[in-house]
Design an enzyme around this catalytic site. Structure first.
Site, short mmCIF file in Angstrom:
data_model
loop_
_atom_site.label_atom_id
_atom_site.label_comp_id
_atom_site.label_asym_id
_atom_site.label_seq_id
_atom_site.Cartn_x
_atom_site.Cartn_y
_atom_site.Cartn_z
N ASP A 94 -0.58 9.29 -4.85
CA ASP A 94 0.57 8.97 -4.04
C ASP A 94 2.04 9.14 -5.02
O ASP A 94 2.84 9.93 -4.63
CB ASP A 94 0.95 7.84 -3.11
CG ASP A 94 -0.36 7.51 -2.07
OD1 ASP A 94 -0.64 8.70 -1.70
OD2 ASP A 94 -0.63 6.46 -1.77
N SER A 106 0.84 -1.25 0.09
CA SER A 106 -0.11 -0.11 -0.07
C SER A 106 0.87 1.23 -0.18
O SER A 106 2.13 1.25 0.13
CB SER A 106 -1.01 0.06 1.06
OG SER A 106 -0.01 0.00 2.50
N CYS A 107 0.34 2.34 -0.21
CA CYS A 107 0.85 3.65 -0.40
C CYS A 107 2.23 3.94 0.03
O CYS A 107 3.10 4.01 -0.81
CB CYS A 107 -0.13 4.70 0.17
SG CYS A 107 -0.43 4.55 1.94
N ALA A 108 2.46 3.85 1.18
CA ALA A 108 3.82 4.48 1.67
C ALA A 108 4.91 3.50 1.10
O ALA A 108 6.02 3.91 0.52
CB ALA A 108 4.02 4.81 3.25
#
Length: 75
Positions: free
Chosen positions: A46, A13-15
């Site tokens: 992102d 996911s994102c980070a």
């Protein structure tokens, strides 16, 4: 389109997607293309934000069978 290097972030996911993308693009010489593959729909926001901050260039992106692909040119 094929990248000079491909980073598979499917399942992340994102980070972590941005962290893996940054590490991979740092290994490329300027002008080469990094291909990022992800299944996270939020990655568009992102990655776009990271690309703008880092000064790299988003060459193209598309979604195909639930997989988002981004091509980023290293500055």
């Amino acid at each position: 389109m094929n990248g000079n290097k491909v980073v598979d972030t499917k399942g992340l996911s994102c980070a972590m997607i941005v962290v893996k993308a940054k590490k991979a693009i740092d290994e490329l010489p300027p002008g080469q293309i990094l291909e990022i593959e992800t299944m996270d729909q939020g990655a568009k926001n992102d990655l776009t934000a990271w690309i703008n901050v880092s000064g790299h260039e988003l060459v193209d992106y598309k979604e195909e069978n639930g997989v988002w692909k981004f091509w980023v040119k290293r500055k």
